[in-house]
Design a protein around this motif. Sequence first.
Motif, PDB file in Angstrom:
ATOM      1  N   ILE A 139       0.839  -1.210   0.000  1.00 11.96           N
ATOM      2  CA  ILE A 139       0.000   0.000   0.000  1.00 11.96           C
ATOM      3  C   ILE A 139       0.876   1.262   0.000  1.00 11.96           C
ATOM      4  O   ILE A 139       0.674   2.178  -0.786  1.00 11.96           O
ATOM      5  CB  ILE A 139      -0.936   0.018   1.246  1.00 11.96           C
ATOM      6  CG1 ILE A 139      -1.953  -1.128   1.191  1.00 11.96           C
ATOM      7  CG2 ILE A 139      -1.647   1.369   1.378  1.00 11.96           C
ATOM      8  CD1 ILE A 139      -2.765  -1.306   2.473  1.00 11.96           C
ATOM      9  N   VAL A 140       1.853   1.291   0.906  1.00 13.39           N
ATOM     10  CA  VAL A 140       2.614   2.540   1.141  1.00 13.39           C
ATOM     11  C   VAL A 140       3.775   2.695   0.148  1.00 13.39           C
ATOM     12  O   VAL A 140       4.152   3.825  -0.190  1.00 13.39           O
ATOM     13  CB  VAL A 140       3.138   2.576   2.612  1.00 13.39           C
ATOM     14  CG1 VAL A 140       3.976   3.813   2.878  1.00 13.39           C
ATOM     15  CG2 VAL A 140       1.967   2.495   3.594  1.00 13.39           C
ATOM     16  N   GLN A 141       4.351   1.585  -0.298  1.00 13.11           N
ATOM     17  CA  GLN A 141       5.524   1.621  -1.199  1.00 13.11           C
ATOM     18  C   GLN A 141       6.608   2.566  -0.670  1.00 13.11           C
ATOM     19  O   GLN A 141       7.028   3.502  -1.374  1.00 13.11           O
ATOM     20  CB  GLN A 141       5.100   2.112  -2.595  1.00 13.11           C
ATOM     21  CG  GLN A 141       3.947   1.347  -3.206  1.00 13.11           C
ATOM     22  CD  GLN A 141       4.404   0.161  -4.036  1.00 13.11           C
ATOM     23  OE1 GLN A 141       5.443   0.219  -4.663  1.00 13.11           O
ATOM     24  NE2 GLN A 141       3.651  -0.907  -3.991  1.00 13.11           N
ATOM     25  N   PRO A 142       7.054   2.323   0.578  1.00  9.02           N
ATOM     26  CA  PRO A 142       8.025   3.262   1.169  1.00  9.02           C
ATOM     27  C   PRO A 142       9.427   3.075   0.593  1.00  9.02           C
ATOM     28  O   PRO A 142       9.774   1.993   0.127  1.00  9.02           O
ATOM     29  CB  PRO A 142       8.013   2.873   2.649  1.00  9.02           C
ATOM     30  CG  PRO A 142       7.676   1.424   2.648  1.00  9.02           C
ATOM     31  CD  PRO A 142       6.754   1.190   1.470  1.00  9.02           C
ATOM     32  N   ASP A 143      10.218   4.147   0.683  1.00  9.97           N
ATOM     33  CA  ASP A 143      11.634   4.019   0.333  1.00  9.97           C
ATOM     34  C   ASP A 143      12.361   3.285   1.453  1.00  9.97           C
ATOM     35  O   ASP A 143      13.247   2.491   1.204  1.00  9.97           O
ATOM     36  CB  ASP A 143      12.252   5.411   0.143  1.00  9.97           C
ATOM     37  CG  ASP A 143      11.615   6.105  -1.041  1.00  9.97           C
ATOM     38  OD1 ASP A 143      12.007   5.782  -2.168  1.00  9.97           O
ATOM     39  OD2 ASP A 143      10.681   6.907  -0.838  1.00  9.97           O
ATOM     40  N   ARG A 144      11.967   3.623   2.701  1.00 12.83           N
ATOM     41  CA  ARG A 144      12.603   2.972   3.856  1.00 12.83           C
ATOM     42  C   ARG A 144      11.533   2.516   4.850  1.00 12.83           C
ATOM     43  O   ARG A 144      10.564   3.238   5.093  1.00 12.83           O
ATOM     44  CB  ARG A 144      13.569   3.930   4.566  1.00 12.83           C
ATOM     45  CG  ARG A 144      14.748   4.342   3.705  1.00 12.83           C
ATOM     46  CD  ARG A 144      15.769   5.151   4.487  1.00 12.83           C
ATOM     47  NE  ARG A 144      16.777   5.685   3.577  1.00 12.83           N
ATOM     48  CZ  ARG A 144      16.669   6.834   2.921  1.00 12.83           C
ATOM     49  NH1 ARG A 144      15.589   7.606   3.085  1.00 12.83           N
ATOM     50  NH2 ARG A 144      17.620   7.231   2.104  1.00 12.83           N
ATOM     51  N   LEU A 145      11.780   1.326   5.402  1.00 11.83           N
ATOM     52  CA  LEU A 145      10.864   0.740   6.382  1.00 11.83           C
ATOM     53  C   LEU A 145      11.588   0.716   7.726  1.00 11.83           C
ATOM     54  O   LEU A 145      12.711   0.211   7.811  1.00 11.83           O
ATOM     55  CB  LEU A 145      10.529  -0.692   5.947  1.00 11.83           C
ATOM     56  CG  LEU A 145       9.783  -1.574   6.937  1.00 11.83           C
ATOM     57  CD1 LEU A 145       8.361  -1.058   7.153  1.00 11.83           C
ATOM     58  CD2 LEU A 145       9.742  -3.020   6.431  1.00 11.83           C
ATOM     59  N   TYR A 146      10.960   1.247   8.786  1.00  9.81           N
ATOM     60  CA  TYR A 146      11.608   1.357  10.095  1.00  9.81           C
ATOM     61  C   TYR A 146      11.023   0.327  11.055  1.00  9.81           C
ATOM     62  O   TYR A 146       9.813   0.312  11.300  1.00  9.81           O
ATOM     63  CB  TYR A 146      11.450   2.789  10.645  1.00  9.81           C
ATOM     64  CG  TYR A 146      12.271   3.733   9.808  1.00  9.81           C
ATOM     65  CD1 TYR A 146      13.569   4.063  10.171  1.00  9.81           C
ATOM     66  CD2 TYR A 146      11.783   4.201   8.588  1.00  9.81           C
ATOM     67  CE1 TYR A 146      14.363   4.861   9.356  1.00  9.81           C
ATOM     68  CE2 TYR A 146      12.569   4.997   7.763  1.00  9.81           C
ATOM     69  CZ  TYR A 146      13.850   5.315   8.153  1.00  9.81           C
ATOM     70  OH  TYR A 146      14.636   6.097   7.337  1.00  9.81           O
ATOM     71  N   MET A 147      11.904  -0.534  11.593  1.00  9.69           N
ATOM     72  CA  MET A 147      11.458  -1.544  12.556  1.00  9.69           C
ATOM     73  C   MET A 147      12.449  -1.577  13.717  1.00  9.69           C
ATOM     74  O   MET A 147      13.593  -1.134  13.583  1.00  9.69           O
ATOM     75  CB  MET A 147      11.389  -2.932  11.895  1.00  9.69           C
ATOM     76  CG  MET A 147      10.435  -2.967  10.720  1.00  9.69           C
ATOM     77  SD  MET A 147      10.157  -4.630  10.080  1.00  9.69           S
ATOM     78  CE  MET A 147       8.706  -5.068  10.987  1.00  9.69           C
ATOM     79  N   GLY A 148      11.991  -2.122  14.857  1.00  5.72           N
ATOM     80  CA  GLY A 148      12.833  -2.110  16.052  1.00  5.72           C
ATOM     81  C   GLY A 148      13.604  -3.411  16.242  1.00  5.72           C
ATOM     82  O   GLY A 148      13.093  -4.493  15.946  1.00  5.72           O
ATOM     83  N   VAL A 173      16.846  -0.807  10.861  1.00  8.91           N
ATOM     84  CA  VAL A 173      16.566  -1.377  12.186  1.00  8.91           C
ATOM     85  C   VAL A 173      17.031  -0.400  13.258  1.00  8.91           C
ATOM     86  O   VAL A 173      18.168   0.067  13.238  1.00  8.91           O
ATOM     87  CB  VAL A 173      17.273  -2.742  12.356  1.00  8.91           C
ATOM     88  CG1 VAL A 173      16.973  -3.329  13.725  1.00  8.91           C
ATOM     89  CG2 VAL A 173      16.829  -3.705  11.256  1.00  8.91           C
ATOM     90  N   CYS A 174      16.131  -0.089  14.186  1.00 15.74           N
ATOM     91  CA  CYS A 174      16.435   0.905  15.229  1.00 15.74           C
ATOM     92  C   CYS A 174      16.700   0.200  16.563  1.00 15.74           C
ATOM     93  O   CYS A 174      16.023  -0.780  16.890  1.00 15.74           O
ATOM     94  CB  CYS A 174      15.259   1.860  15.391  1.00 15.74           C
ATOM     95  SG  CYS A 174      14.818   2.680  13.852  1.00 15.74           S
ATOM     96  N   PRO A 175      17.674   0.725  17.343  1.00 15.84           N
ATOM     97  CA  PRO A 175      18.045   0.076  18.610  1.00 15.84           C
ATOM     98  C   PRO A 175      16.882  -0.001  19.600  1.00 15.84           C
ATOM     99  O   PRO A 175      15.925   0.780  19.506  1.00 15.84           O
ATOM    100  CB  PRO A 175      19.145   0.979  19.176  1.00 15.84           C
ATOM    101  CG  PRO A 175      19.494   1.944  18.109  1.00 15.84           C
ATOM    102  CD  PRO A 175      18.445   1.939  17.074  1.00 15.84           C
ATOM    103  N   ILE A 176      17.014  -0.896  20.564  1.00 15.49           N
ATOM    104  CA  ILE A 176      15.967  -1.066  21.592  1.00 15.49           C
ATOM    105  C   ILE A 176      15.992   0.129  22.548  1.00 15.49           C
ATOM    106  O   ILE A 176      17.048   0.465  23.087  1.00 15.49           O
ATOM    107  CB  ILE A 176      16.200  -2.355  22.414  1.00 15.49           C
ATOM    108  CG1 ILE A 176      16.263  -3.577  21.493  1.00 15.49           C
ATOM    109  CG2 ILE A 176      15.116  -2.519  23.478  1.00 15.49           C
ATOM    110  CD1 ILE A 176      16.561  -4.886  22.225  1.00 15.49           C
ATOM    111  N   ILE A 177      14.834   0.733  22.745  1.00 15.26           N
ATOM    112  CA  ILE A 177      14.730   1.804  23.744  1.00 15.26           C
ATOM    113  C   ILE A 177      14.263   1.156  25.052  1.00 15.26           C
ATOM    114  O   ILE A 177      13.317   0.364  25.066  1.00 15.26           O
ATOM    115  CB  ILE A 177      13.726   2.898  23.294  1.00 15.26           C
ATOM    116  CG1 ILE A 177      14.110   3.447  21.913  1.00 15.26           C
ATOM    117  CG2 ILE A 177      13.648   4.010  24.330  1.00 15.26           C
ATOM    118  CD1 ILE A 177      15.440   4.168  21.832  1.00 15.26           C
ATOM    119  N   ARG A 178      14.980   1.506  26.129  1.00 12.84           N
ATOM    120  CA  ARG A 178      14.706   0.885  27.432  1.00 12.84           C
ATOM    121  C   ARG A 178      14.315   1.927  28.471  1.00 12.84           C
ATOM    122  O   ARG A 178      14.689   3.101  28.345  1.00 12.84           O
ATOM    123  CB  ARG A 178      15.966   0.141  27.919  1.00 12.84           C
ATOM    124  CG  ARG A 178      16.395  -0.977  26.984  1.00 12.84           C
ATOM    125  CD  ARG A 178      17.659  -1.678  27.481  1.00 12.84           C
ATOM    126  NE  ARG A 178      18.012  -2.761  26.563  1.00 12.84           N
ATOM    127  CZ  ARG A 178      17.448  -3.956  26.560  1.00 12.84           C
ATOM    128  NH1 ARG A 178      16.537  -4.241  27.463  1.00 12.84           N
ATOM    129  NH2 ARG A 178      17.796  -4.880  25.673  1.00 12.84           N
TER     130      ARG A 178
END
Length: 287
Positions: A139-148, A173-178
Amino acid sequence: MLLLKSVEELQIVLQKKRQKGLKIGFAPTMGALHQGHASLIKKAKLENDICVCCIFVNPTQFNDSKDLDKYPRTEGKDIKILVGLDNDVLFYPTVDAVYPKDLHIPIFDFGQVDKVMEGKFRPGHFDGVVEVVYRLIDIVQPDRLYMGQKDFQQFTLIQHMLQQMQSSTKLVVCPIIREVDGLALSSRNVRLTPENRQNAPIISEILHGLNDWLTNGGSIKEAEAKAITQLNEMPDFRPEYLEIVDGYTLQPIEQMEDSDYVVVCTAVWAGGVRLIDNVILKGGQQK
Ligand code: AMP
């Protein structure tokens, strides 16, 4: 911020942005937003012209219907958070919009990656994850997909899916926020009893503690057994799995030298709340 429920409206808006050469970052979530989700949106805003956040509690990835019923839904608060982050577009679809009757999802072959850990203990879960992420990307056809990184096996699987699709979307991939006490932020944390909330940081302490053990020459099997014993000693905690694996294949390794990318992943029941966490022990993007 634009709030759109319709797939067609979203696609018209995004098509116009694309025609202007603007880059689109996409952060799919199930809502009940916290600073972990916020980190994805902040990064997507930094690296793209437009950030699209999706809030959709995907029914097909819940192998336990009670978990779906109990999943926190905080729409008003979420919208305020997204406005505060200066998010550009919130896609807030209905189940029928995501899953029209004629929808076709290709079959992917993930080998063993979707069979171990979460795949073993939550049968059908990853089928639902792959289904929803495939559909949302379409649906979105993103250039970049952000996941944790928090959902280590999930992003690994999606990376495999993007490769098999030969997709032009790049996974970030984004680091774990604690929390300050080390507990990985999760929408499920609000359901912990006060006592279990107080004890929950032990999970990340144990995972990080494995670093010292392994760098001092301790064996992987002993490390896993030691960590599981420590978790079992906590009142009301029940580890489902704790595995030290290769970060690409998610297969068990016998010694640290077997891989240049090693991660320890765990799922622990704290009373009636299932918590997952992981720590990269070697290589990868983050220690
Ligand atoms: P969820 O709403 O739980 O499906 O999560 C949506 C996205 O946010 C997924 O890519 C998660 O990995 C990511 N996420 C959830 N919790 C955290 C966290 N504590 N730190 C970083 N990312 C997270």
